[in-house]
Design a protein around this motif. Structure first.
Motif, mmCIF file in Angstrom:
data_model
loop_
_atom_site.group_PDB
_atom_site.id
_atom_site.type_symbol
_atom_site.label_atom_id
_atom_site.label_comp_id
_atom_site.label_asym_id
_atom_site.label_seq_id
_atom_site.Cartn_x
_atom_site.Cartn_y
_atom_site.Cartn_z
ATOM 1 N N ARG A 47 0.843 -1.202 0.000
ATOM 2 C CA ARG A 47 0.000 0.000 0.000
ATOM 3 C C ARG A 47 0.878 1.250 0.000
ATOM 4 N N ALA A 48 1.923 1.241 0.820
ATOM 5 C CA ALA A 48 2.827 2.387 0.880
ATOM 6 C C ALA A 48 3.543 2.588 -0.458
ATOM 7 N N SER A 49 3.901 1.499 -1.121
ATOM 8 C CA SER A 49 4.536 1.596 -2.433
ATOM 9 C C SER A 49 3.590 2.247 -3.434
ATOM 10 N N ASP A 50 2.339 1.798 -3.452
ATOM 11 C CA ASP A 50 1.353 2.375 -4.374
ATOM 12 C C ASP A 50 1.190 3.878 -4.117
ATOM 13 N N GLU A 51 1.107 4.255 -2.844
ATOM 14 C CA GLU A 51 0.942 5.669 -2.494
ATOM 15 C C GLU A 51 2.180 6.478 -2.876
ATOM 16 N N ALA A 52 3.357 5.920 -2.620
ATOM 17 C CA ALA A 52 4.599 6.625 -2.952
ATOM 18 C C ALA A 52 4.728 6.805 -4.466
ATOM 19 N N THR A 53 4.351 5.788 -5.226
ATOM 20 C CA THR A 53 4.420 5.894 -6.682
ATOM 21 C C THR A 53 3.424 6.934 -7.187
ATOM 22 N N ALA A 54 2.212 6.906 -6.669
ATOM 23 C CA ALA A 54 1.186 7.870 -7.102
ATOM 24 C C ALA A 54 1.614 9.312 -6.814
ATOM 25 N N ALA A 55 2.389 9.516 -5.757
ATOM 26 C CA ALA A 55 2.805 10.859 -5.364
ATOM 27 C C ALA A 55 4.042 11.358 -6.100
ATOM 28 N N LEU A 56 4.661 10.513 -6.926
ATOM 29 C CA LEU A 56 5.887 10.926 -7.613
ATOM 30 C C LEU A 56 5.627 12.056 -8.606
ATOM 31 N N ALA A 57 6.507 13.028 -8.568
ATOM 32 C CA ALA A 57 6.476 14.117 -9.545
ATOM 33 C C ALA A 57 7.093 13.620 -10.859
ATOM 34 N N ARG A 58 6.927 14.384 -11.914
ATOM 35 C CA ARG A 58 7.444 13.979 -13.224
ATOM 36 C C ARG A 58 8.943 13.669 -13.193
ATOM 37 N N ASP A 59 9.737 14.499 -12.515
ATOM 38 C CA ASP A 59 11.179 14.244 -12.444
ATOM 39 C C ASP A 59 11.474 12.937 -11.726
ATOM 40 N N ASP A 60 10.693 12.615 -10.701
ATOM 41 C CA ASP A 60 10.885 11.363 -9.969
ATOM 42 C C ASP A 60 10.538 10.159 -10.846
ATOM 43 N N VAL A 61 9.477 10.293 -11.627
ATOM 44 C CA VAL A 61 9.111 9.208 -12.545
ATOM 45 C C VAL A 61 10.189 9.059 -13.610
ATOM 46 N N ALA A 62 10.724 10.181 -14.080
ATOM 47 C CA ALA A 62 11.817 10.115 -15.057
ATOM 48 C C ALA A 62 13.014 9.369 -14.469
ATOM 49 N N ASP A 63 13.318 9.589 -13.193
ATOM 50 C CA ASP A 63 14.396 8.842 -12.526
ATOM 51 C C ASP A 63 14.085 7.351 -12.521
ATOM 52 N N ALA A 64 12.835 7.007 -12.250
ATOM 53 C CA ALA A 64 12.437 5.593 -12.237
ATOM 54 C C ALA A 64 12.541 4.994 -13.632
ATOM 55 N N LEU A 65 12.111 5.734 -14.637
ATOM 56 C CA LEU A 65 12.167 5.235 -16.013
ATOM 57 C C LEU A 65 13.604 4.994 -16.462
ATOM 58 N N ALA A 66 14.529 5.793 -15.965
ATOM 59 C CA ALA A 66 15.935 5.639 -16.339
ATOM 60 C C ALA A 66 16.488 4.278 -15.912
ATOM 61 N N GLY A 67 15.851 3.643 -14.939
ATOM 62 C CA GLY A 67 16.303 2.343 -14.467
ATOM 63 C C GLY A 67 15.684 1.164 -15.194
ATOM 64 N N HIS A 68 14.893 1.429 -16.216
ATOM 65 C CA HIS A 68 14.205 0.352 -16.939
ATOM 66 C C HIS A 68 14.707 0.252 -18.374
ATOM 67 N N PRO A 69 15.094 -0.947 -18.794
ATOM 68 C CA PRO A 69 15.494 -1.125 -20.192
ATOM 69 C C PRO A 69 14.262 -1.132 -21.094
ATOM 70 N N ARG A 70 14.490 -0.941 -22.376
ATOM 71 C CA ARG A 70 13.405 -1.069 -23.339
ATOM 72 C C ARG A 70 12.890 -2.511 -23.328
ATOM 73 N N ILE A 71 11.621 -2.671 -23.621
ATOM 74 C CA ILE A 71 11.059 -4.012 -23.748
ATOM 75 C C ILE A 71 11.774 -4.699 -24.915
ATOM 76 N N GLY A 72 12.324 -5.855 -24.626
ATOM 77 C CA GLY A 72 13.029 -6.626 -25.639
ATOM 78 C C GLY A 72 14.523 -6.385 -25.671
ATOM 79 N N GLU A 73 14.998 -5.397 -24.924
ATOM 80 C CA GLU A 73 16.425 -5.099 -24.887
ATOM 81 C C GLU A 73 17.080 -5.915 -23.780
ATOM 82 N N ARG A 74 18.233 -6.466 -24.051
ATOM 83 C CA ARG A 74 18.945 -7.244 -23.034
ATOM 84 C C ARG A 74 19.329 -6.332 -21.883
ATOM 85 N N SER A 75 19.232 -6.873 -20.672
ATOM 86 C CA SER A 75 19.501 -6.080 -19.482
ATOM 87 C C SER A 75 20.363 -6.865 -18.509
#
Length: 172
Positions: A47-75
């Motif tokens: 529940r806390a994770s869901d709330e923390a994710t919902a509260a993320l600002a755009r820059d915070d989401v951009a930080d999270a996205l930086a940690g994810h490879p493209r779908i289909g890209e080796r990681s």
């Protein structure tokens, strides 16, 4: 084996920080979850994770996205490799369409296509990508945040044992 919630709650801050950073690269999300301890039960952590994710600002989401490879890209990230395993066994036509869709998506929205890949086939991931390419930017941003919440939840479910499943063991 996963931690019990009690074991997770008792981890020193640097250890909890390091483990949560493997789930999500947003420093804001990690900080909120580390600071929110103790949770006492996995359901409260989720529940806390869901709330923390919902509260993320755009820059915070951009930080999270930086940690994810493209779908289909080796990681090198173990969670991403496990979650995207179906793509590696897909036929070349689907893998090529995913690569082209990723390029189109990033040109249109300015960030990596993020989707919960765990439990989904490569064909399903492609279908979702094609649907999401029809979104306006705000609709897609909201769907991206929802996908991030799903991914964080799946990863936490691997990290922390369900309280009803009995005691877990350290070793994640």
């Amino acid at each position: 084996m996963p931690y019990t919630c009690a074991e997770f709650d008792a981890l020193p801050v640097p250890d909890a920080d390091a483990i949560l950073s493997e789930c999500c690269s947003s420093r804001t999300w990690v900080g909120r979850l580390v600071d929110g301890r103790p949770y006492g039960a996995r359901a409260e952590l989720l529940r806390a994770s869901d709330e923390a994710t919902a509260a993320l600002a755009r820059d915070d989401v951009a930080d999270a996205l930086a940690g994810h490879p493209r779908i289909g890209e080796r990681s090198d990230h173990p969670s991403s490799r496990r979650e995207q395993a179906s793509v590696g066994t897909a036929d070349a036509r689907i893998r090529d369409a995913l690569a082209e869709g990723n390029r189109e998506y990033e040109e249109r929205f300015g960030h990596v296509y993020l989707v919960r890949a765990s439990g989904r086939s490569a064909a399903e991931l492609l279908s979702i990508l094609q649907r999401r390419l029809t979104h306006d930017p705000e609709t897609e941003w909201n769907e991206t945040k929802a996908a991030l919440a799903e991914i964080n939840r799946v990863r936490l479910e691997v990290l922390v044992a369900d309280d009803s499943a009995g005691p877990g063991r350290k070793g994640v």
